[in-house]
Structure formats: C-alpha cells, structure tokens
Design a protein around this motif. Sequence first.
Motif: not given
Lengths: 211, 211
Positions: B64-86
């Motif tokens: 709305n303020a005409s500012i360009d945005v780029e979104v960098v994806p991240g590791i969501t908690a569910a993925s991190a938790a799955a990795a932790h648990l194996g």
Amino acid sequence: VLALAPNARKIPVGKRSGQVSADQAFINRLLVASAREGGVVVRLKGGDPMIFGRAHEEILACANASIDVEVVPGITAASAAAAHLGASLTMRGVARSVVFVTPTVAKNGEHDDAWADAAFASQTVAIYMGAREAQRVMHALVSRGTPLTHPVVLVQDAGRPEAHHKAGCLNDLPELAGNLGAGPVILLLGDVFADVMTSTNQVPHELARHA
Amino acid sequence: VLALAPNARKIPVGKRSGQVSADQAFINRLLVASAREGGVVVRLKGGDPMIFGRAHEEILACANASIDVEVVPGITAASAAAAHLGASLTMRGVARSVVFVTPTVAKNGEHDDAWADAAFASQTVAIYMGAREAQRVMHALVSRGTPLTHPVVLVQDAGRPEAHHKAGCLNDLPELAGNLGAGPVILLLGDVFADVMTSTNQVPHELARHA
C-alpha cells in the motif's frame, strides 16, 4: 549447498516425476554402504525431507545399521511457493489451517481419495505430486463440496530462480495443469489466494515479474 | 543471520506467548517508515513467515506504500520439530496428509473449534500456539472422534539448540503441557509419532540425547 563441498564424492540419485530414477531400496543400501566406508554421508534433497521426502525409509535403514543420523530441515515446496506468490498460507481472518496432502499412491496402485477429506476440511490446501492427476483432484474436491469457483494456483519450480505460476479457479485446474514444463508443480487452493487470482496490483514485485 | 549484518541497525519487535510485545500496526508503520528512509529493511522472523507469521499484514502495508517486498521462506516449526524427532510428518503407508492449525484467535476473543475439523480429517497434525490451551485442544479433538490413545508429542524450542520434547498420548496432553518452560511449543499428533511415544531404540541420536 553442493558448492560448499568441493571435495565430496557426489552420487546423483534424483527423482523426477514420471521418469525412471534410483530405486528407494537401492538408495537406502547406498547410504548404509557409504557410511560404513567411513566419513560423513550427506543425503541432499530438495524441499523438506520430512514432508513427502521419503526420509523415514532412509532414517530407518541407517538406524537398523546402527548409523547415527542427523536431519537438517528444509524449505518445503508450499513455503517456497507462498514466498514466490507473496501470499501467506495462513492469512489472519481467512485461514487458520493449511494442509499438505498428496493424491498419489505407492506402487500397489490403489487409489484412495481420503486425502480429499483432509483437503476439504482445511482452509488452505497444498497438493504435492498432484498436477498429473488434475482431473481426478478436481473431481475429488468437488465431490466433497469445494466450489468450482475456489481459487487455485499452480506453482512450478517453487524455490528455484525459474519459479513461475498460473492462477485461476478450481474449474480451470485441468486446463491450467495441461501445458506445464518438466519441473515439479505444487497445487495451491484456498481463499488466501483470491488476490493472486484476481489482481496483480497489491502483490509484491516477485509476482508482477512472473505474471 | 544477524551475524551477517554487523552494520545493520537492529530494532527488536519480537513476540512471546503471553507477554506484552510490539503491536502489529506499530510494526507495520515501522517497516514502512524505515523503508522510506532509504536502504534495505529486513523483517527477520523465526520460522516461516507465511505460516502463522503475520507476513500478510506486513506485505500489504508495504504494498500500500508502494514499497517492493521480497519474501524469503523459512523453516516452519513443524519441520524443525520433525527433524529434531527424526520422525517424518508424512511416513509412507502411515500419513499422506499433514495439517498445520492454530486454536488461538485474535483479540475479539471468539473461540471457534473449526480448526479441530481440519485436525481430525488429517493424518498428521501440528498445532501452533496451542500449548496454553491443552485442555480445550484435547476436548475438541476427542469430541471429533480422535482416540485418547492417539500419539502426541510436544516439542519446545523447535529449531533451536535447546530443543526438547515430551511424548505421550492425547489423554496425557494437559499434563504434558502443564510444566513447560518459556520457549514456544508445537503440539504434534499422529500415528507417525507412535515410535517416539513407545521407544527410543530406533530413532536417531538427536532424540536419544534429549530423551
């Protein structure tokens, strides 16, 4: 990631939709045999290994061979696609649930549309490995009660520089899926994508560039 | 990530469960004002911004303020938790669907258990921001038909070095959630976690270390 390991021995075992690729049992044996040679073995995958990534088979094969495993989480295709589109999967006031499902089944070939119940009950839906079965996906969702006007976005090569997408409504899904390239495709459905479907004015430049 | 930007001006606006933190509208105004000063503004978040991350409000404020945005994806908690648990969230033959839901609602305070329908329809469930309402979560799931013996794992500080977990069944959920520390908690449910509940023999060393 590969650039970080210039001295590693690299063994490609990649899978591609619809193409012949390394068998899972062969990959499991290769992991165990490589680890027994000594050194550190990295099984590098696209996306997140714990979401439709066959990590379980490989972890179990290593565990059964008493080989220690550490899992490094990754960016799953749905997250990469959301970033590409600039559309949140859980927009406040629009969606408090997002489900990741796949309509494909293993080699026994049995089709089972229970995945569609999960998709229908969730506000945002990401369908993995479903683009080749767009017609069946559409019928399964419509039979549960999803309206034909429901927003749909197909993102190809999510997470890669060449990522691009097509947007429409559920009724358009088979047509949208009809002429895609070779890269992996994720199907996204939900009201959070209504802006992607109807406008490119209020979305970030990433989207405008690819629209 | 912060170590990569030693010269950046850092403004903490973090949120913590149950504590007073920066208001979302204030963050939105700060983002826009900072961008207008020139330079590059990074809005750094834990997890994936597009999954229960309030990215939409911030993207919209910038658009709305005409500012360009780029979104960098991240590791969501569910993925991190799955990795932790194996433990894979989508184990072949066990789960072809995984849903991420939240039972919390915005300030108007209205409770709505539609999230539980999505949770019940999906084979694997990750509940964000639900540990403080463990009793209500349990009742909502049981009322849909989830058995009290259903495997449950609570992972605290998923994705951080201090990650740790508790496992049990749905019936134990309020007790398991009762004496947790201050870090964020994700609740995981599903048969893919049956091994976490019953054994620590066949799981990777990450799990054994924390068990």
